[in-house]
Design a protein around this motif. Structure first.
Motif, PDB file in Angstrom:
ATOM      1  N   THR A   1      -8.951  -3.792  74.588  1.00  0.00           N
ATOM      2  CA  THR A   1      -9.513  -4.211  76.105  1.00  0.00           C
ATOM      3  C   THR A   1     -10.147  -5.083  76.377  1.00  0.00           C
ATOM      4  O   THR A   1     -10.422  -6.151  75.618  1.00  0.00           O
ATOM      5  CB  THR A   1      -9.963  -2.928  76.211  1.00  0.00           C
TER       6      THR A   1
ATOM      7  N   LEU B   1     -16.368   2.365  84.450  1.00  0.00           N
ATOM      8  CA  LEU B   1     -16.655   2.541  83.428  1.00  0.00           C
ATOM      9  C   LEU B   1     -17.705   3.464  82.942  1.00  0.00           C
ATOM     10  O   LEU B   1     -18.439   3.839  82.358  1.00  0.00           O
ATOM     11  CB  LEU B   1     -16.876   1.220  82.300  1.00  0.00           C
TER      12      LEU B   1
ATOM     13  N   VAL C   1     -16.703   1.263  76.192  1.00  0.00           N
ATOM     14  CA  VAL C   1     -14.945   0.996  75.521  1.00  0.00           C
ATOM     15  C   VAL C   1     -15.372   0.986  74.473  1.00  0.00           C
ATOM     16  O   VAL C   1     -13.917   2.287  73.591  1.00  0.00           O
ATOM     17  CB  VAL C   1     -14.702  -0.611  76.460  1.00  0.00           C
TER      18      VAL C   1
ATOM     19  N   HIS D   1      -9.602   3.051  76.836  1.00  0.00           N
ATOM     20  CA  HIS D   1      -8.908   2.162  77.491  1.00  0.00           C
ATOM     21  C   HIS D   1      -8.029   1.055  76.354  1.00  0.00           C
ATOM     22  O   HIS D   1      -8.034  -0.454  76.969  1.00  0.00           O
ATOM     23  CB  HIS D   1     -10.650   1.500  77.869  1.00  0.00           C
TER      24      HIS D   1
ATOM     25  N   ARG E   1      -6.169  -1.736  79.370  1.00  0.00           N
ATOM     26  CA  ARG E   1      -6.377  -2.056  80.186  1.00  0.00           C
ATOM     27  C   ARG E   1      -7.595  -2.781  80.128  1.00  0.00           C
ATOM     28  O   ARG E   1      -8.283  -3.472  79.334  1.00  0.00           O
ATOM     29  CB  ARG E   1      -7.262  -0.787  80.723  1.00  0.00           C
TER      30      ARG E   1
ATOM     31  N   TYR F   1     -10.421  -5.100  82.740  1.00  0.00           N
ATOM     32  CA  TYR F   1     -11.920  -4.277  83.876  1.00  0.00           C
ATOM     33  C   TYR F   1     -12.111  -5.923  83.930  1.00  0.00           C
ATOM     34  O   TYR F   1     -12.711  -6.855  83.652  1.00  0.00           O
ATOM     35  CB  TYR F   1     -12.276  -3.248  82.832  1.00  0.00           C
TER      36      TYR F   1
END
Length: 278
Positions: free
Chosen positions: A120, A255, A169, A176, A179, A181
């Motif tokens: 992530t 989140l 996370v 996650h 991903r 972010y």
């Protein structure tokens, strides 16, 4: 060996120490690693990596300041039985184009995203705490901040929100995976507005002035920063001036299940802690 420990790299740094404190509060196994920690970790010394990775299931990674090392680190992590990597990077890294800024973060992203591990990426805007913990602090104590930032605003993000996001996370394996972010504050403000808010809350007369990137780099060198690092910081402002990173995103709220902290909230907390005197 059970790989149930979370490794926090840069554990004495701005985000690392906050992630570490939150993880310790959870009462789950965590290992702090930095050049000055009991578990020593140095990006320039691969001989320190394996001991830090022993028994680790997840790693919070803050990119080194030079491109390259994270590629070998990811391979070492996989060999050690690590399952997940959570990388802190910079906002909109894939929009930086031909800018020389952030080659270290882009290299780290390539390494993490190209690894066989669950990954992530947390891409953060400029930290609000830069005004009291880092490069902008000393000029404010002297009464004036001068940077190349003009009218293009920045959605400053609170480091405590970044740490909360990292812990969220890290604590949810699988959710996650793969991903990216983009973490921003709730609204963009200009550097001039930021200084005005700090002046108002601290009760000090503070001014802001716009200067050229070259003049800013020269100022940083005069203040003791290495020339390469000074140019790197100045290039960040050149990139920001394109306006590609000025918008906010909903990622932090998604989140955390709450709105990001405002810059006003940050300056109140920092002023109460005596960040700018008075």
């Amino acid at each position: 060996m059970n790989n149930d420990t979370t490794l926090v790299l840069g554990a004495t740094g701005k985000t690392g120490r906050r992630v570490l404190a939150r993880w310790r509060l959870r009462g789950t196994p965590v290992r702090a690693a930095s050049r000055s920690s009991e578990t020593r970790f140095d990006w320039s010394d691969p001989g320190t990596w394996d001991a830090a990775l022993a028994g680790v299931g997840a790693v919070y990674v803050v990119a080194p300041t030079v491109p390259g090392p994270v590629h070998e680190f990811a391979a070492r992590a996989e060999a050690a039985g690590v399952q997940r990597l959570v990388l802190l990077s910079g906002r909109g890294a894939d929009t930086w184009g031909d800018s020389p800024f952030g080659l270290d973060m882009r290299s780290a992203e390539d390494a993490v995203r190209g690894s066989a591990l669950e990954w992530t990426v947390l891409r953060a805007s400029n930290f609000a705490q830069n005004f009291d913990e880092e490069v902008f602090h000393a000029p404010l104590l002297a009464g004036e901040l001068a940077t190349p930032a003009d009218a293009v605003p920045e959605p400053f993000v609170d480091v405590d929100d970044v740490a909360d996001a990292a812990v969220a996370v890290l604590s949810e394996p699988g959710r996650h995976a793969g991903r990216i972010y983009e973490l921003t504050g709730p609204r963009p403000i200009t550097f001039r507005e930021a200084v005005e808010l700090i002046s108002q809350v601290s009760g000090r007369s503070l001014t802001y002035r716009t200067i050229s990137p070259d003049a800013y780099a020269a100022t940083l060198v005069d203040d003791g920063l290495g020339e390469a690092d000074a140019q790197h910081v100045a290039e960040m402002f050149v990139m920001m001036d394109r306006g590609l990173l000025a918008a906010t995103t909903p990622d932090l709220a998604a989140l955390l299940g709450r709105a990001p902290r405002t810059f006003e909230d940050y300056v109140v907390r920092a002023a109460a802690a005596g960040a700018w005197g008075r």
